[in-house]
Motif scaffolding. Structure first.
Motif, PDB file in Angstrom:
ATOM      1  N   GLY A 163       0.793  -1.232   0.000  1.00 59.74           N
ATOM      2  CA  GLY A 163       0.000   0.000   0.000  1.00 59.74           C
ATOM      3  C   GLY A 163       0.821   1.275   0.000  1.00 59.74           C
ATOM      4  N   ARG A 164       2.091   1.178  -0.417  1.00 60.82           N
ATOM      5  CA  ARG A 164       2.896   2.408  -0.463  1.00 60.82           C
ATOM      6  C   ARG A 164       2.241   3.448  -1.366  1.00 60.82           C
ATOM      7  NH1 ARG A 164       7.080   4.159  -4.317  1.00 60.82           N
ATOM      8  NH2 ARG A 164       8.395   5.717  -3.309  1.00 60.82           N
ATOM      9  N   ILE A 165       1.838   3.000  -2.550  1.00 63.32           N
ATOM     10  CA  ILE A 165       1.163   3.888  -3.492  1.00 63.32           C
ATOM     11  C   ILE A 165      -0.343   3.718  -3.266  1.00 63.32           C
ATOM     12  CG2 ILE A 165       0.747   4.357  -5.945  1.00 63.32           C
ATOM     13  CD1 ILE A 165       3.584   5.105  -4.923  1.00 63.32           C
ATOM     14  N   VAL A 166      -0.987   4.811  -2.899  1.00 63.38           N
ATOM     15  CA  VAL A 166      -2.379   4.705  -2.445  1.00 63.38           C
ATOM     16  C   VAL A 166      -3.299   4.212  -3.571  1.00 63.38           C
ATOM     17  CG1 VAL A 166      -4.242   5.924  -1.271  1.00 63.38           C
ATOM     18  CG2 VAL A 166      -1.875   6.531  -0.800  1.00 63.38           C
ATOM     19  N   LYS A 167      -2.961   4.566  -4.815  1.00 62.23           N
ATOM     20  CA  LYS A 167      -3.794   4.111  -5.936  1.00 62.23           C
ATOM     21  C   LYS A 167      -3.369   2.737  -6.471  1.00 62.23           C
ATOM     22  CE  LYS A 167      -5.011   8.723  -7.615  1.00 62.23           C
ATOM     23  NZ  LYS A 167      -4.737   9.711  -8.693  1.00 62.23           N
ATOM     24  N   GLY A 168      -2.482   2.086  -5.776  1.00 61.43           N
ATOM     25  CA  GLY A 168      -1.983   0.791  -6.250  1.00 61.43           C
ATOM     26  C   GLY A 168      -3.113  -0.174  -6.593  1.00 61.43           C
ATOM     27  N   GLY A 169      -3.024  -0.800  -7.752  1.00 65.53           N
ATOM     28  CA  GLY A 169      -4.107  -1.659  -8.235  1.00 65.53           C
ATOM     29  C   GLY A 169      -4.240  -2.978  -7.491  1.00 65.53           C
ATOM     30  N   ARG A 170      -3.204  -3.374  -6.750  1.00 65.80           N
ATOM     31  CA  ARG A 170      -3.262  -4.677  -6.070  1.00 65.80           C
ATOM     32  C   ARG A 170      -3.225  -4.549  -4.556  1.00 65.80           C
ATOM     33  NH1 ARG A 170       0.158  -9.323  -9.137  1.00 65.80           N
ATOM     34  NH2 ARG A 170      -1.533 -10.582  -8.291  1.00 65.80           N
ATOM     35  N   ASN A 171      -3.399  -3.352  -4.037  1.00 66.14           N
ATOM     36  CA  ASN A 171      -3.343  -3.213  -2.581  1.00 66.14           C
ATOM     37  C   ASN A 171      -4.379  -4.090  -1.888  1.00 66.14           C
ATOM     38  OD1 ASN A 171      -1.371  -1.343  -3.084  1.00 66.14           O
ATOM     39  ND2 ASN A 171      -2.576   0.441  -2.505  1.00 66.14           N
ATOM     40  N   TRP A 172      -5.508  -4.295  -2.540  1.00 65.98           N
ATOM     41  CA  TRP A 172      -6.592  -5.099  -1.950  1.00 65.98           C
ATOM     42  C   TRP A 172      -6.213  -6.560  -1.754  1.00 65.98           C
ATOM     43  CZ3 TRP A 172      -8.627  -9.104  -4.983  1.00 65.98           C
ATOM     44  CH2 TRP A 172      -8.243  -9.083  -6.338  1.00 65.98           C
ATOM     45  N   GLU A 173      -5.221  -7.021  -2.504  1.00 68.02           N
ATOM     46  CA  GLU A 173      -4.834  -8.429  -2.381  1.00 68.02           C
ATOM     47  C   GLU A 173      -3.984  -8.675  -1.144  1.00 68.02           C
ATOM     48  OE1 GLU A 173      -3.911 -10.657  -6.045  1.00 68.02           O
ATOM     49  OE2 GLU A 173      -3.942  -8.719  -7.038  1.00 68.02           O
ATOM     50  N   GLY A 174      -3.312  -7.615  -0.685  1.00 66.07           N
ATOM     51  CA  GLY A 174      -2.517  -7.720   0.540  1.00 66.07           C
ATOM     52  C   GLY A 174      -3.368  -7.384   1.751  1.00 66.07           C
ATOM     53  N   PHE A 175      -2.777  -7.522   2.916  1.00 73.34           N
ATOM     54  CA  PHE A 175      -3.549  -7.365   4.141  1.00 73.34           C
ATOM     55  C   PHE A 175      -3.613  -5.928   4.643  1.00 73.34           C
ATOM     56  CE2 PHE A 175      -1.633 -11.734   4.579  1.00 73.34           C
ATOM     57  CZ  PHE A 175      -2.789 -12.424   4.283  1.00 73.34           C
ATOM     58  N   SER A 176      -2.490  -5.240   4.590  1.00 77.32           N
ATOM     59  CA  SER A 176      -2.409  -4.001   5.356  1.00 77.32           C
ATOM     60  C   SER A 176      -1.336  -3.085   4.798  1.00 77.32           C
ATOM     61  CB  SER A 176      -2.064  -4.353   6.811  1.00 77.32           C
ATOM     62  OG  SER A 176      -1.740  -3.213   7.557  1.00 77.32           O
ATOM     63  N   SER A 177      -1.415  -1.814   5.172  1.00 76.94           N
ATOM     64  CA  SER A 177      -0.358  -0.864   4.831  1.00 76.94           C
ATOM     65  C   SER A 177       0.685  -0.783   5.938  1.00 76.94           C
ATOM     66  CB  SER A 177      -0.953   0.527   4.586  1.00 76.94           C
ATOM     67  OG  SER A 177      -1.820   0.470   3.484  1.00 76.94           O
ATOM     68  N   ASP A 178       0.635  -1.720   6.846  1.00 79.80           N
ATOM     69  CA  ASP A 178       1.652  -1.769   7.898  1.00 79.80           C
ATOM     70  C   ASP A 178       2.391  -3.104   7.804  1.00 79.80           C
ATOM     71  OD1 ASP A 178       2.577  -0.729  10.782  1.00 79.80           O
ATOM     72  OD2 ASP A 178       2.327  -2.909  10.793  1.00 79.80           O
ATOM     73  N   PRO A 179       3.725  -3.058   7.793  1.00 78.08           N
ATOM     74  CA  PRO A 179       4.481  -4.300   7.600  1.00 78.08           C
ATOM     75  C   PRO A 179       4.335  -5.282   8.756  1.00 78.08           C
ATOM     76  CG  PRO A 179       5.960  -2.479   8.152  1.00 78.08           C
ATOM     77  CD  PRO A 179       4.599  -1.880   7.923  1.00 78.08           C
ATOM     78  N   TRP A 180       4.184  -4.749   9.957  1.00 81.73           N
ATOM     79  CA  TRP A 180       4.069  -5.655  11.116  1.00 81.73           C
ATOM     80  C   TRP A 180       2.757  -6.434  11.048  1.00 81.73           C
ATOM     81  CZ3 TRP A 180       1.506  -7.081  15.554  1.00 81.73           C
ATOM     82  CH2 TRP A 180       2.265  -7.794  16.509  1.00 81.73           C
TER      83      TRP A 180
END
Ligand SMILES: *[C@@H]1O[C@H](CO)[C@@H](O)[C@H](O)[C@H]1NC(C)=O
Ligand SMILES: *[C@@H]1O[C@H](CO)[C@@H](O)[C@H](O)[C@H]1NC(C)=O
Ligand SMILES: *[C@@H]1O[C@H](CO)[C@@H](O)[C@H](O)[C@H]1NC(C)=O
Ligand SMILES: *[C@@H]1O[C@H](CO)[C@@H](O)[C@H](O)[C@H]1NC(C)=O
Ligand SMILES: *[C@@H]1O[C@H](CO)[C@@H](O)[C@H](O)[C@H]1NC(C)=O
Ligand SMILES: *[C@@H]1O[C@H](CO)[C@@H](O)[C@H](O)[C@H]1NC(C)=O
Ligand SMILES: *[C@@H]1O[C@H](CO)[C@@H](O)[C@H](O)[C@H]1NC(C)=O
Ligand SMILES: *[C@@H]1O[C@H](CO)[C@@H](O)[C@H](O)[C@H]1NC(C)=O
Ligand SMILES: *[C@@H]1O[C@H](CO)[C@@H](O)[C@H](O)[C@H]1NC(C)=O
Ligand SMILES: *[C@@H]1O[C@H](CO)[C@@H](O)[C@H](O)[C@H]1NC(C)=O
Ligand SMILES: *[C@@H]1O[C@H](CO)[C@@H](O)[C@H](O)[C@H]1NC(C)=O
Ligand SMILES: CC(=O)N[C@H]1CO[C@H](CO)[C@@H](O)[C@@H]1O
Length: 792
Positions: A163-180
């Motif tokens: 989720g570094r790039i807020v408009k990222g097209g695949r952010n939904w596939e990952g869990f979170s914008s926090d690495p921990w």
């Protein structure tokens, strides 16, 4: 024959000069920013820890194979018209030695392109749930479906992009914008999938944070010129503390496969970057499994072999005779360019993964339940298991986040008349007329990369991470059932942006979405059509309840303070139980307990340079560059640093009840070692003592409201240091107790050596923090009533 042409970046100029990122010490003057140092040779897998048996068996099998047979193990042949199975990739069987081959398939929230399978909540919904146990159960149930279908390798989970790039097209596939948080949920997901017997392909290694220019321009884009993929230029500290961080958890969980990413890293393609694969992954993290390419992410033959890639996944139409490996790898071994021991290591790692999960003993025929063309006669293999129905539903429920609820709008109380509006309320029933796979497949092929899908409800995103479930219940489907029971009259309009509204309705539900798909980044975080639909409805309805199926951040400032907008829900991608989950929440059968795993800003501009992907190639010609100069400061860490007040902060979410926090206790484990550096045996993931618990933080959570509910108690640490480098707070714990009204629970977060360390770029080790660490506990990243100090 070193050096190999491993570094396109070097061949193509990008020397930046010695000036490295100001904040960090670069010890080796020869390593310039944006370049990758060579790390050779590729380390052999050694069978450490619980890999020993699998390695012993794999070595025996490899010793029986001819050169050509070994080379075949390194190739995944894509599904094509000539193949019967629908596996995304296939490793050929070698009957002579009793190896049945492998079937590899998409993806992270359910098996794609197969019948009689389920659609699980998307990664971002798992993130919004903040529930480790549920993440484990979801992965276990999902893994079991892959196994029944004869899929050996599941292409998931995604723990990057982050989720570094807020408009990222695949952010939904990952869990979170926090690495921990990503690491914690990635750990459970790997445990669940592999516990069910399938090889988890943890992706994408590493730092593939945008879709735009993720590969050469001719692969997915139609530019006139061929440009190389974007180069993500990342300093060593950021690499360890942010981008590699969650992969370490996945490796610690025993991940047997890692997928290398499309883009270049410090100007060298991730799948041929020796620093990334030989260095970080296989030496520092002692990875014992095999590295596979993302689809078509291989750009060199000999160089990828030497850099530590083990398995080549071919693009559609890939041809064994002319591909980079295949016949050419045989030739390269014969002529000495690639030592045969390197090939043996590739194959050993792959077969060790297969043995480690017992796939040699107890596994269906690869691809057995997976038909490429379902109109042809085929075996009916039902992968569904009713034992997991509750997990599908509960996963969908907990992935919903309530962010506004005024005037007692929710829960609904048997409304007499209810209006339902918006394009995401109902299934797109005319969507795929020749449906022979699943009723509701959401795929980018059909959605044309729009930011909203106005053709029907959205329960997942597009691209390789999509699914084809046996059934999907839309909000409208579930509302009809509920309305019948309650004798609620329903009024609707799913198409107009300005619906006619019966003046007597008790409430108006506006159900809309914000779509995203692989292959392209999102155009915007909001759209005028949807905002006008919401505002038009609110202008005529005093009780307007807005529901977004949002596959990423969705801005809401154009209507958030409208007095008639009484409730707002971020529903994310709930999977097949979408409607049932929403309705049970709307009516208060269950309580909201999700929290957003990202930051919702008031305005696009608040995201600064992390709003948009890097699009243009100028001034870098054919070699686009992206300097990750913000270091660790993405999402909430960036907002905290810049002092920007978000609309809704990371970790925020409402409930139908309220909670209080008290009684913070910080206890050091006096028997643990507090030495500066870890000294344990380096297992897969790193030194074993990185996971020693040094400190335990406990707090009391009380349900102070009138109904039962669950609260996500969050722990943040403020590590001392220059605040240009060290975030003011970083997530280091969460627990989710379920509490009846007036009930109290003690939550406890263990802090490991790793949680309390920073990456020391000079020592190249994790260094235990010293000084006063601020400890904060509360209900979101900005509501932290308990504050204490841990002195290290
Ligand atoms: C990236 O960083 C290098 C080294 O500091 C600098 O020369 C270059 O201009 C930067 N590129 C961009 C796009 O900012
Ligand atoms: C870099 O290293 C030098 C020498 O060890 C030290 O004096 C300096 O403070 C360091 N700079 C930073 C930003 O850490
Ligand atoms: C990328 O370059 C930075 C700056 O020189 C360096 O610290 C880092 O280790 C490099 N990473 C890789 C994977 O090459
Ligand atoms: C890998 O193991 C083989 C023996 O099986 C050995 O010849 C080779 O040198 C080893 N490679 C490395 C990089 O240690
Ligand atoms: C390797 O795979 C290719 C392509 O499927 C096949 O034609 C060939 O027979 C295989 N070779 C061996 C030795 O199994
Ligand atoms: C692979 O080998 C074939 C046959 O020898 C050759 O025609 C082809 O150019 C090679 N491909 C690459 C990318 O080297
Ligand atoms: C060995 O074979 C590989 C693959 O065909 C080729 O790329 C390489 O140039 C060859 N090396 C030598 C020294 O002939
Ligand atoms: C609905 O889908 C079709 C084709 O799949 C597309 O052309 C059209 O633009 C979509 N309609 C809307 C309103 O998004
Ligand atoms: C709220 O809804 C009422 C009822 O339809 C309407 O009269 C009023 O103008 C609306 N308020 C706003 C600010 O649009
Ligand atoms: C965001 O800021 C811009 C420029 O200040 C402004 O034009 C726009 O209306 C703002 N958007 C929202 C949603 O507040
Ligand atoms: C919770 O405590 C309050 C105050 O003691 C009491 O009035 C209320 O009945 C309790 N609620 C439940 C559900 O026990
Ligand atoms: C499971 C659960 O938490 N249920 C509660 C959620 O909130 C409603 C009130 O709206 C209660 O009635 C439920 O018991």
């Amino acid at each position: 024959m070193l050096p190999f042409a491993t570094r396109i970046g070097v061949l193509c100029l990008v020397f930046y000069g010695v000036e490295a990122k100001a904040n960090y010490n670069i010890t080796d003057d020869t390593v310039f920013y944006g370049q990758s140092p060579p790390v050779y040779p590729s380390p052999n897998g050694t069978g450490i820890g619980d890999w020993a048996d699998a390695y012993a068996k794999a070595r025996v099998l490899v010793s029986k194979m001819t050169l050509e047979e070994k080379v075949n193990i390194t190739i995944s042949i894509p599904m094509g018209e000539d193949h019967v199975t629908g596996c995304e990739g296939r490793v050929e069987a070698i009957p002579r030695v009793g190896f049945p081959g492998l079937c590899l398939a998409d993806a992270g929230h359910g098996l794609r392109n197969a019948e009689l399978v389920s659609a699980w909540p998307i990664g971002m919904s798992v993130g919004a749930s903040w529930n480790r146990e549920l993440a484990l159960q979801r992965a276990t149930g999902m893994g079991a479906e892959f196994k029944k279908k004869g899929v050996n390798v599941i292409f998931g989970p995604i723990i990057g992009p982050q989720g570094r790039i807020v408009k990222g097209g695949r952010n939904w596939e990952g869990f979170s914008s926090d690495p921990w948080q990503n690491g914690q949920l990635g750990y459970e997901t790997v445990k669940g999938l592999q516990g069910a017997g399938v090889i988890a392909s943890v992706k994408h290694f590493v730092a593939n944070e945008q879709e735009t220019r993720r590969s050469t321009s001719t692969f997915f884009y139609e530019d006139e010129t061929t440009t190389q993929a974007i180069s993500t230029n990342i300093d060593d500290k950021t690499m360890h503390e942010l981008y590699v961080w969650p992969f370490v958890d996945a490796l610690h969980a025993g991940a047997t496969n890692i997928m290398c990413s499309y883009q270049r890293l410090n100007n060298s393609y991730s799948c041929q970057n020796s620093k990334v694969l030989n260095g970080l992954l296989k030496t520092e993290l002692n990875f014992q499994g095999f590295v596979i390419t993302d689809w078509g992410a291989q750009h060199a033959g000999v160089a990828t072999a030497m850099a530590g890639m083990d398995s080549a996944a071919l693009p559609e139409g890939g041809n064994f005779e002319t591909m980079l490996w295949g016949l050419n790898l045989t030739l390269a071994v014969r002529n000495g360019s690639v030592p045969e021991t390197r090939l043996d290591d590739m194959v050993t790692r792959t077969l060790a993964a297969w043995y480690k999960l017992g796939q040699d003993q107890d596994f269906p025929e690869p691809g057995i339940g997976f038909q490429a063309d379902t109109t042809l006669p085929h075996k009916s293999i039902d992968a569904r298991d009713p034992a997991y129905d509750d997990v599908l539903l509960q996963g969908a429920i907990e992935g919903h986040v309530l962010v506004k609820n005024v005037n007692n709008a929710l829960p609904l109380k048997k409304p007499k008349m209810l209006g339902v509006y918006g394009y995401s309320a109902r299934n797109r029933d005319s969507y795929e007329p020749n449906n022979v796979l699943g009723p509701l497949q959401t795929d980018d092929n059909n959605l044309d990369h729009v930011i909203i899908d106005r053709n029907g409800t959205v329960y997942s995103g597009g691209g390789s991470g999509t699914t084809s479930p046996w059934l999907a219940v839309s909000p409208w489907d579930a509302l009809l059932q509920r309305a019948r029971k309650d004798r609620t009259a329903l009024y609707w309009d799913f198409e107009s942006a300005n619906p006619h509204i019966n003046a007597n309705v008790d409430a108006c539900l506006v159900i809309v979405n914000a779509y995203a798909t692989e292959g392209t980044d999102r155009d915007a975080l909001r759209d005028d059509y949807t905002d006008s639909l919401i505002l038009n409805t609110a202008s005529k309805c005093t009780n307007t309840i807005v529901v977004f199926h949002n596959l990423g951040v969705r801005l809401i400032d154009t209507f958030v303070d409208h007095p008639n907008v009484t409730a707002i829900i971020f529903a994310h991608g709930p999977g097949q139980e979408s409607g049932n989950a929403l309705v049970s929440l709307l009516y208060g059968d269950v309580n909201f307990s999700g929290k957003i795993p990202y930051t919702v800003a008031k305005n696009e501009s608040d995201y600064g340079s992390l709003l948009d992907p890097i699009r243009g190639v100028e001034p870098y010609g054919q070699y686009p560059q992206d300097n990750f100069t913000e270091g660790l400061f993405i999402d909430y860490k960036a907002f905290d640093k810049a002092g920007i007040t978000p609309r809704y902060e990371f970790g925020f979410g409402l409930s139908y009840t309220t909670f209080s926090f008290s009684n913070l206790k910080i206890t050091k484990n006096e028997s643990a070692s507090f030495d500066q550096y870890p000294s344990g045996e380096v297992l897969q993931g790193g030194p074993a003592d990185l996971w020693d618990v040094l400190v335990t933080v406990t707090a009391t959570v009380t349900n102070t409201g009138r109904v039962s509910g669950a609260e996500v108690a969050q722990l943040y640490l403020g590590i001392p240091g220059d605040q240009d480098i060290v975030p003011v707070r970083q997530l280091r714990g969460f627990e989710k107790p379920s509490l009846h009204a007036n009930q109290t629970a003690t939550v406890s977060s263990p802090l490991t050596r790793r949680d309390l360390s920073e990456w020391d770029v000079i020592a190249q080790k994790w260094s235990l923090v010293t000084g006063d660490v601020k400890v904060e506990v509360g209900s979101s990243s900005r509501v932290l009533p308990l504050v204490g100090t841990l002195t290290l």
